[in-house]
Structure formats: C-alpha cells, structure tokens
Motif scaffolding. Structure first.
Motif, PDB file in Angstrom:
ATOM      1  N   LYS A  93       0.779  -1.636  -0.249  1.00 34.77           N
ATOM      2  CA  LYS A  93      -0.252   0.324  -0.307  1.00 34.77           C
ATOM      3  C   LYS A  93       0.409   1.025   0.035  1.00 34.77           C
ATOM      4  O   LYS A  93       0.068   2.032   0.306  1.00 34.77           O
ATOM      5  CB  LYS A  93      -1.032   0.114   1.425  1.00 34.77           C
ATOM      6  CG  LYS A  93      -2.046  -1.350   1.281  1.00 34.77           C
ATOM      7  CD  LYS A  93      -2.646  -1.188   2.317  1.00 34.77           C
ATOM      8  CE  LYS A  93      -4.330  -1.852   1.820  1.00 34.77           C
ATOM      9  NZ  LYS A  93      -3.646  -3.406   1.925  1.00 34.77           N
ATOM     10  N   ILE A  94       2.050   0.707  -0.134  1.00 35.51           N
ATOM     11  CA  ILE A  94       2.949   2.025  -0.420  1.00 35.51           C
ATOM     12  C   ILE A  94       3.654   2.215  -1.920  1.00 35.51           C
ATOM     13  O   ILE A  94       3.911   0.725  -2.230  1.00 35.51           O
ATOM     14  CB  ILE A  94       3.988   2.482   0.503  1.00 35.51           C
ATOM     15  CG1 ILE A  94       5.009   0.315   0.448  1.00 35.51           C
ATOM     16  CG2 ILE A  94       3.618   2.364   1.911  1.00 35.51           C
ATOM     17  CD1 ILE A  94       6.139   0.150   1.679  1.00 35.51           C
ATOM     18  N   PRO A  95       4.273   3.163  -2.123  1.00 37.83           N
ATOM     19  CA  PRO A  95       5.318   3.522  -3.592  1.00 37.83           C
ATOM     20  C   PRO A  95       6.387   1.965  -3.433  1.00 37.83           C
ATOM     21  O   PRO A  95       6.936   2.114  -2.690  1.00 37.83           O
ATOM     22  CB  PRO A  95       5.176   4.985  -3.447  1.00 37.83           C
ATOM     23  CG  PRO A  95       4.759   5.504  -2.511  1.00 37.83           C
ATOM     24  CD  PRO A  95       4.672   4.305  -1.330  1.00 37.83           C
ATOM     25  N   PHE A  96       6.676   1.707  -4.925  1.00 38.13           N
ATOM     26  CA  PHE A  96       8.104   0.624  -5.110  1.00 38.13           C
ATOM     27  C   PHE A  96       7.986   1.442  -6.019  1.00 38.13           C
ATOM     28  O   PHE A  96       7.236   1.481  -7.165  1.00 38.13           O
ATOM     29  CB  PHE A  96       7.386  -0.483  -4.508  1.00 38.13           C
ATOM     30  CG  PHE A  96       6.245  -0.810  -5.597  1.00 38.13           C
ATOM     31  CD1 PHE A  96       6.311  -1.425  -7.020  1.00 38.13           C
ATOM     32  CD2 PHE A  96       4.931  -0.727  -5.308  1.00 38.13           C
ATOM     33  CE1 PHE A  96       5.511  -1.546  -7.690  1.00 38.13           C
ATOM     34  CE2 PHE A  96       4.111  -1.269  -6.066  1.00 38.13           C
ATOM     35  CZ  PHE A  96       3.859  -2.079  -7.410  1.00 38.13           C
ATOM     36  N   CYS A  97       9.470   1.021  -6.550  1.00 37.24           N
ATOM     37  CA  CYS A  97      10.626   1.354  -7.998  1.00 37.24           C
ATOM     38  C   CYS A  97      11.006  -0.206  -7.765  1.00 37.24           C
ATOM     39  O   CYS A  97      11.533  -0.479  -7.604  1.00 37.24           O
ATOM     40  CB  CYS A  97      10.752   2.483  -8.152  1.00 37.24           C
ATOM     41  SG  CYS A  97      12.144   2.744  -6.695  1.00 37.24           S
ATOM     42  N   VAL A  98      12.246   0.244  -9.124  1.00 42.96           N
ATOM     43  CA  VAL A  98      12.904  -0.962  -9.407  1.00 42.96           C
ATOM     44  C   VAL A  98      14.140  -0.160  -9.699  1.00 42.96           C
ATOM     45  O   VAL A  98      13.950   0.678 -10.347  1.00 42.96           O
ATOM     46  CB  VAL A  98      12.566  -2.332 -10.998  1.00 42.96           C
ATOM     47  CG1 VAL A  98      12.056  -1.608 -12.209  1.00 42.96           C
ATOM     48  CG2 VAL A  98      13.434  -2.981 -10.411  1.00 42.96           C
TER      49      VAL A  98
END
Length: 211
Positions: free
Chosen positions: A98-103
C-alpha cells in the motif's frame, strides 16, 4: 516506518541469475575460464558486466574477444525472452503493498524492461524503472539507489532496498538505506557480512515488514 520500497531486479523480482551466469560461464569456458555456478553468484551478481569481464580476463591473463559482450548480450536476451519467471511469491507481495515502490538495477533499461515484461511484472513498474546506465553509476556505488529515492520523492531514511548481491547490499548500506537481503543459499554470509537483514522468501519479508 517504511514509505517506499526499492527493488533490485535480477534475483529479487525476476529469476534470471541462473540463466545469465550459466551463459557467461559457458562462453568464458571456451577461453579457459572455469568457475562453479555458486561462485559466479558471489562474484558476478549485481555488478557491472564490464567488471565481470575484467574478472575473467585477469583470471585467464588475456583479453576476451572484442565481440564477447555483444555475443553474450544476444545469447542472454534470447534466453530471457522465453525462460525468465517472476521470483516465487513476488506478485502476491507486490499486490499487498500500500506504499510506493520502484526498481533500481545495474542493467541496461531495455534489459530490465524485457525481463519485467516476460515475467509479467512490467505493468506494475511502468514509470518507476531506474537503470545505472541512465546516470553512469554502478553498484557498489550507491548512486542508483539515491537516484531512485530522489525520483520517487522520498528521503533515504524513508526507503528500504531489497537486494540479493554483495555489491547491491554495499551500495544500499553506503547510501544510508536499510537493506533486506534475499538469501538464495549461495549469498547468505556475504549479504549478512555487509549488514543486510536476511529473508528467505517473500512470505518471511511480509512478516519482517508487518505487511
């Protein structure tokens, strides 16, 4: 409290390390280089490809052919197109977030996108993919993780990094991030020595992060 998760790609999101290392060792063996696959995990994972080639060249005391990199990339890209799979449990883990994420990966942007697409993960990371080639900074330098955090709009203290390589954990730790290390049986002691909190699967990571 964790506000943003920065994923490494290979070995964390997608199961590519065995494919890539296998092709590299097979090609390098034609030039007199021998290494066990478990040692390749320790020496090559998370590193700039040119560093891996230098390691091989120093071991065989000669330069690799000029077309070695191009041939390796072609062979690995062809293999990735059909053989790449998402890491077990990662899809369910991402769907719980429920939080932002990236790679953030050391690989070229087109390689990251290809692997995510074949593994069925590209739609989850569209617009949130960061490559070392975009900023000319490779792990163990922390640049790619610092860049990802900045682009995502978060302070380092609010982000965690998920890694499976010694170089990647070094990069995260030196950048001031809390790093969780994905243990695969080959890398456990290396990741722990660098300061990572180990997890063995995504179910365990859910417990650690209380997701």
């Amino acid at each position: 409290m964790v506000k943003c998760i920065i994923f490494d790609c290979d070995g964390v999101l997608v199961d590519t390390e065995k494919i890539g290392n296998g092709i590299l060792l097979e090609m390098a063996s034609e030039h007199g280089f021998e290494m066990k696959i478990e040692d390749a995990y320790r020496n090559f994972n998370g590193r700039n490809l040119k560093d891996c080639f230098r390691h091989i060249e120093e071991a065989i005391d000669q330069k690799l052919p000029e077309n070695f990199e191009a041939e390796y990339r072609q062979k690995s890209f062809e293999a990735f197109k059909t053989e790449v799979r998402p890491m077990e449990g990662v899809v369910a883990f991402i769907e719980k977030l429920k939080i932002p994420f990236c790679v953030a990966s050391s690989g070229p942007l087109e390689k990251i996108r290809l692997n995510l697409e074949v593994a069925g993960l590209l739609d989850k990371f569209e617009g949130k993919i960061f490559s070392s080639y975009q900023i000319n900074s490779w792990k163990p330098d922390p640049g790619i993780f610092l860049h990802a955090a900045k682009e995502m709009g978060f302070d380092v203290k609010d982000c965690i990094v998920l890694e499976d390589s010694k170089a990647g954990v070094k990069a995260g730790m030196s950048g001031g991030f809390k790093v969780y290390g994905f243990a695969n049986g080959y890398n456990n002691s290396d990741l722990e020595e660098e300061g990572a909190v180990l997890f063995n699967d995504y179910e365990e990571l859910c417990s650690l992060l209380q997701i």
